[in-house]
Motif scaffolding. Structure first.
Motif, PDB file in Angstrom:
ATOM      1  N   PHE A 154       0.797  -1.232   0.000  1.00  0.00           N
ATOM      2  CA  PHE A 154       0.000   0.000   0.000  1.00  0.00           C
ATOM      3  C   PHE A 154       0.827   1.279   0.000  1.00  0.00           C
ATOM      4  O   PHE A 154       0.263   2.372   0.017  1.00  0.00           O
ATOM      5  N   GLY A 155       2.140   1.160  -0.005  1.00  0.00           N
ATOM      6  CA  GLY A 155       2.976   2.358  -0.069  1.00  0.00           C
ATOM      7  C   GLY A 155       3.426   2.829   1.300  1.00  0.00           C
ATOM      8  O   GLY A 155       4.356   2.282   1.879  1.00  0.00           O
ATOM      9  N   PHE A 156       2.780   3.850   1.814  1.00  0.00           N
ATOM     10  CA  PHE A 156       3.130   4.450   3.102  1.00  0.00           C
ATOM     11  C   PHE A 156       4.559   4.990   3.110  1.00  0.00           C
ATOM     12  O   PHE A 156       5.260   4.922   4.115  1.00  0.00           O
ATOM     13  N   HIS A 157       4.986   5.548   1.963  1.00  0.00           N
ATOM     14  CA  HIS A 157       6.313   6.163   1.919  1.00  0.00           C
ATOM     15  C   HIS A 157       6.274   7.485   2.686  1.00  0.00           C
ATOM     16  O   HIS A 157       5.442   8.342   2.418  1.00  0.00           O
ATOM     17  N   GLY A 158       7.176   7.623   3.643  1.00  0.00           N
ATOM     18  CA  GLY A 158       7.278   8.894   4.353  1.00  0.00           C
ATOM     19  C   GLY A 158       6.467   8.986   5.617  1.00  0.00           C
ATOM     20  O   GLY A 158       6.407  10.048   6.236  1.00  0.00           O
ATOM     21  N   THR A 159       5.837   7.896   6.051  1.00  0.00           N
ATOM     22  CA  THR A 159       5.069   7.947   7.302  1.00  0.00           C
ATOM     23  C   THR A 159       5.361   6.738   8.170  1.00  0.00           C
ATOM     24  O   THR A 159       5.512   5.624   7.664  1.00  0.00           O
ATOM     25  N   PRO A 160       5.452   6.922   9.487  1.00  0.00           N
ATOM     26  CA  PRO A 160       5.491   5.746  10.362  1.00  0.00           C
ATOM     27  C   PRO A 160       4.123   5.086  10.340  1.00  0.00           C
ATOM     28  O   PRO A 160       3.114   5.750  10.078  1.00  0.00           O
ATOM     29  N   ILE A 161       4.068   3.800  10.558  1.00  0.00           N
ATOM     30  CA  ILE A 161       2.783   3.133  10.756  1.00  0.00           C
ATOM     31  C   ILE A 161       2.877   2.317  12.028  1.00  0.00           C
ATOM     32  O   ILE A 161       3.956   1.852  12.410  1.00  0.00           O
ATOM     33  N   GLU A 162       1.772   2.181  12.715  1.00  0.00           N
ATOM     34  CA  GLU A 162       1.753   1.472  13.993  1.00  0.00           C
ATOM     35  C   GLU A 162       0.882   0.230  13.877  1.00  0.00           C
ATOM     36  O   GLU A 162      -0.205   0.277  13.299  1.00  0.00           O
ATOM     37  N   ILE A 163       1.381  -0.878  14.426  1.00  0.00           N
ATOM     38  CA  ILE A 163       0.621  -2.140  14.434  1.00  0.00           C
ATOM     39  C   ILE A 163       0.517  -2.625  15.871  1.00  0.00           C
ATOM     40  O   ILE A 163       1.531  -2.843  16.543  1.00  0.00           O
ATOM     41  N   SER A 164      -0.706  -2.760  16.354  1.00  0.00           N
ATOM     42  CA  SER A 164      -0.914  -3.318  17.694  1.00  0.00           C
ATOM     43  C   SER A 164      -1.715  -4.610  17.563  1.00  0.00           C
ATOM     44  O   SER A 164      -2.411  -4.826  16.561  1.00  0.00           O
ATOM     45  N   VAL A 165      -1.593  -5.460  18.554  1.00  0.00           N
ATOM     46  CA  VAL A 165      -2.244  -6.777  18.527  1.00  0.00           C
ATOM     47  C   VAL A 165      -3.201  -6.899  19.701  1.00  0.00           C
ATOM     48  O   VAL A 165      -2.840  -6.604  20.843  1.00  0.00           O
ATOM     49  N   LYS A 166      -4.427  -7.324  19.415  1.00  0.00           N
ATOM     50  CA  LYS A 166      -5.386  -7.639  20.468  1.00  0.00           C
ATOM     51  C   LYS A 166      -5.629  -9.148  20.436  1.00  0.00           C
ATOM     52  O   LYS A 166      -6.015  -9.690  19.395  1.00  0.00           O
ATOM     53  N   VAL A 167      -5.362  -9.803  21.552  1.00  0.00           N
ATOM     54  CA  VAL A 167      -5.491 -11.266  21.605  1.00  0.00           C
ATOM     55  C   VAL A 167      -6.913 -11.635  22.009  1.00  0.00           C
ATOM     56  O   VAL A 167      -7.407 -11.197  23.055  1.00  0.00           O
ATOM     57  N   ARG A 168      -7.550 -12.401  21.155  1.00  0.00           N
ATOM     58  CA  ARG A 168      -8.884 -12.943  21.448  1.00  0.00           C
ATOM     59  C   ARG A 168      -8.829 -14.447  21.239  1.00  0.00           C
ATOM     60  O   ARG A 168      -8.654 -14.904  20.108  1.00  0.00           O
ATOM     61  N   GLU A 169      -8.975 -15.172  22.306  1.00  0.00           N
ATOM     62  CA  GLU A 169      -8.855 -16.632  22.195  1.00  0.00           C
ATOM     63  C   GLU A 169      -9.978 -17.186  21.335  1.00  0.00           C
ATOM     64  O   GLU A 169     -11.141 -16.777  21.463  1.00  0.00           O
ATOM     65  N   GLY A 170      -9.605 -18.128  20.470  1.00  0.00           N
ATOM     66  CA  GLY A 170     -10.605 -18.756  19.613  1.00  0.00           C
ATOM     67  C   GLY A 170     -11.335 -19.876  20.345  1.00  0.00           C
ATOM     68  O   GLY A 170     -11.000 -20.237  21.469  1.00  0.00           O
ATOM     69  N   ARG A 171     -12.372 -20.420  19.732  1.00  0.00           N
ATOM     70  CA  ARG A 171     -13.113 -21.536  20.317  1.00  0.00           C
ATOM     71  C   ARG A 171     -13.183 -22.677  19.305  1.00  0.00           C
ATOM     72  O   ARG A 171     -13.303 -22.448  18.117  1.00  0.00           O
ATOM     73  N   ASP A 172     -13.135 -23.916  19.818  1.00  0.00           N
ATOM     74  CA  ASP A 172     -13.266 -25.050  18.900  1.00  0.00           C
ATOM     75  C   ASP A 172     -14.749 -25.359  18.703  1.00  0.00           C
ATOM     76  O   ASP A 172     -15.623 -24.669  19.208  1.00  0.00           O
ATOM     77  N   LYS A 173     -15.079 -26.451  17.970  1.00  0.00           N
ATOM     78  CA  LYS A 173     -16.470 -26.752  17.622  1.00  0.00           C
ATOM     79  C   LYS A 173     -17.305 -27.102  18.847  1.00  0.00           C
ATOM     80  O   LYS A 173     -18.515 -26.960  18.839  1.00  0.00           O
ATOM     81  N   ASP A 174     -16.687 -27.586  19.945  1.00  0.00           N
ATOM     82  CA  ASP A 174     -17.427 -27.929  21.161  1.00  0.00           C
ATOM     83  C   ASP A 174     -17.611 -26.724  22.094  1.00  0.00           C
ATOM     84  O   ASP A 174     -18.117 -26.853  23.184  1.00  0.00           O
ATOM     85  N   GLY A 175     -17.140 -25.569  21.632  1.00  0.00           N
ATOM     86  CA  GLY A 175     -17.280 -24.366  22.440  1.00  0.00           C
ATOM     87  C   GLY A 175     -16.182 -24.171  23.440  1.00  0.00           C
ATOM     88  O   GLY A 175     -16.213 -23.248  24.260  1.00  0.00           O
ATOM     89  N   LYS A 176     -15.178 -25.083  23.410  1.00  0.00           N
ATOM     90  CA  LYS A 176     -14.061 -24.943  24.345  1.00  0.00           C
ATOM     91  C   LYS A 176     -13.034 -23.973  23.767  1.00  0.00           C
ATOM     92  O   LYS A 176     -12.838 -23.918  22.554  1.00  0.00           O
ATOM     93  N   ARG A 177     -12.359 -23.273  24.672  1.00  0.00           N
ATOM     94  CA  ARG A 177     -11.350 -22.340  24.211  1.00  0.00           C
ATOM     95  C   ARG A 177     -10.170 -23.129  23.655  1.00  0.00           C
ATOM     96  O   ARG A 177      -9.744 -24.112  24.228  1.00  0.00           O
ATOM     97  N   GLY A 178      -9.668 -22.599  22.473  1.00  0.00           N
ATOM     98  CA  GLY A 178      -8.559 -23.280  21.843  1.00  0.00           C
ATOM     99  C   GLY A 178      -7.267 -22.571  22.033  1.00  0.00           C
ATOM    100  O   GLY A 178      -7.186 -21.552  22.666  1.00  0.00           O
TER     101      GLY A 178
END
Length: 448
Positions: A424-448
């Motif tokens: 996407f370019g972004f020449h000349g600008t800092p960019i910031e990436i943050s991560v939010k952790v959200r635990e997934g669930r398996d088919k039985d509804g248990k956290r994976g």
């Protein structure tokens, strides 16, 4: 009284010889510590403009360097700045040290001001009590009317003085400059890399004092300049020698002004000297801009002075020392000759465009899904995190939030940033990436 005027503001120039308390009076007018004050004569060297408000009336206060008609060298440059401020002001405030009395310099200034068509208010400063008022009365000899006794340091009679300034203002400012919204550019760098020379080249006048002594600029200096068919507001700042928390005295306040100028800007031009090694100071200046989240253009000055050996060395230094800001746009210039200066406009526009870029959410997620399929995040604790969703939370600068089922290593976040830039370019600008952790669930509804 309410001032609803939206055009250019009336200008009040504070003039006088060195160390009579001009900057202290400016701070008193503003109600805050904005101008650099120190007991060393000559701390203010350029004309610095600040917006003030009194009794509902807005106006511009211009702090000037010490005025000395007999000055030579750097002193003569300071004098020219003060004289220019007087020519463009609506009201002139001449400050005299009442404890010293009228000096030859004060008399010379008064002779010039008596010929001025601007209202002139004579201020006898450092009158701290009634006993000192007799000293102020002696300044009638300057022929500028009644000397107004004040103490800028303690605020004595400063309100009365401000009332007089407002009464002396014309109905409309003398110079009706067109109001627009010029983009704000902070010009930063370590001392003596040519910042003031570049400002003067851009403004096509001696706007900032230039001297071979490092550290000539102390306060940020605003200049409206025309570049590439567009008007820009450049701020020339003090050269940064050390971190704010390790600086002292005048340098401490100058560092705060520079930090403030970067925060108030949209894009910063970091000036490097091509004939000097890229130093830790240069790196610190660049870090300040990146940490502030401002668009960044690196201008390498004195490029035309290099021989082949230095060209090769500088190329290697850039690859090594500026590797963390490969995304910054670079331009080679000569402030002395003007070579390459006109190219600055295109680099500024490109950096600002990237700084304000927003990627559509659908396009962003399509790209990231494809990227993760090719190169999934590395496993951590025996389990590989899965990226569920990515959104761009903000612009100026672009900020991205990655929703994941687990922590993403710093190396993978850098990988994501690199790929986002490639796509996407972004020449000349800092960019910031943050991560939010959200635990997934398996088919039985248990956290994976």
């Amino acid at each position: 009284m309410t001032d609803e005027h939206t055009g250019p503001l009336p200008v009040v120039a504070i003039v006088g010889r060195p160390n009579v308390g001009k900057s202290t009076l400016v701070n008193r007018f503003l109600g805050r510590r904005a101008a650099v004050v120190q007991d060393t004569p000559g701390v203010t060297r350029d004309r610095i403009a600040y917006e003030a408000l009194w009794n509902g009336k807005r106006f511009t206060v211009v702090d000037t360097g010490g005025w000395d008609p007999q000055a030579e060298g750097l002193g003569a440059s300071i004098t020219r700045q003060a004289e220019y401020a007087m020519k463009t002001a609506d009201v002139i405030v001449l400050v005299v040290d009442s404890q010293v009395g009228a000096t030859e310099t004060d008399l010379a200034a008064a002779r010039v001001l008596r010929r001025s068509d601007r209202p002139v208010i004579l201020v006898a400063n450092k009158v701290d009590d009634e006993r000192s008022e007799a000293n102020a009365a002696e300044l009638w000899s300057l022929g500028l009317g009644e000397p107004h006794a004040v103490s800028a340091l303690h605020g004595r009679a400063s309100g009365d003085l401000l009332d007089l300034v407002l009464d002396a203002m014309p109905e409309a400012p003398r110079e009706q400059d067109e109001e627009g919204g010029p983009r704000r550019v902070a010009l930063v760098g370590r001392p003596n890399v040519g910042k003031s020379s570049l400002i003067n080249r851009l403004a096509k006048e001696e706007r900032s004092v230039v001297d071979s002594v490092a550290g000539t600029t102390v306060d940020p200096v605003d200049s409206l300049v025309s570049l590439g068919g567009e008007e820009w507001r450049f701020v020339d700042t003090a050269g940064l020698r050390r971190k704010v928390n390790t600086a002292s005295g005048m340098e401490y306040y100058a560092s705060l002004r520079t930090e403030g100028a970067i925060q108030a800007a949209e894009v910063a031009v970091v000036l490097l000297a091509a004939d000097e090694v890229i130093s830790e100071q240069d790196q610190r200046v660049i870090s300040q801009v990146v940490d502030a989240g401002r668009a960044l253009v690196i201008a390498i000055n004195k490029w035309d002075t290099l021989d082949e050996d230095r060209h090769y060395q500088l190329k290697r230094e850039i690859e090594r020392e500026l590797s963390r800001v490969k995304w910054a746009t670079r331009v080679n210039i000569s402030a002395a000759t003007g070579r390459g200066v006109s190219k600055l406009a295109d680099h500024l526009r490109a950096a600002l465009a990237s700084w304000e870029t927003r990627v559509p959410t659908a396009e962003l997620n399509t790209f990231v899904r494809s990227l993760v399929q090719e190169t999934p995040p590395p496993a951590r604790g025996g389990r590989a995190p899965k990226i569920k969703y990515v959104t761009q939370a903000d612009i100026r600068p672009p900020r991205f939030v990655v929703f994941s089922t687990g922590f993403l290593e710093a190396g993978y976040r850098r990988f994501l940033e690199r790929k986002l830039r490639e796509q996407f370019g972004f020449h000349g600008t800092p960019i910031e990436i943050s991560v939010k952790v959200r635990e997934g669930r398996d088919k039985d509804g248990k956290r994976g």
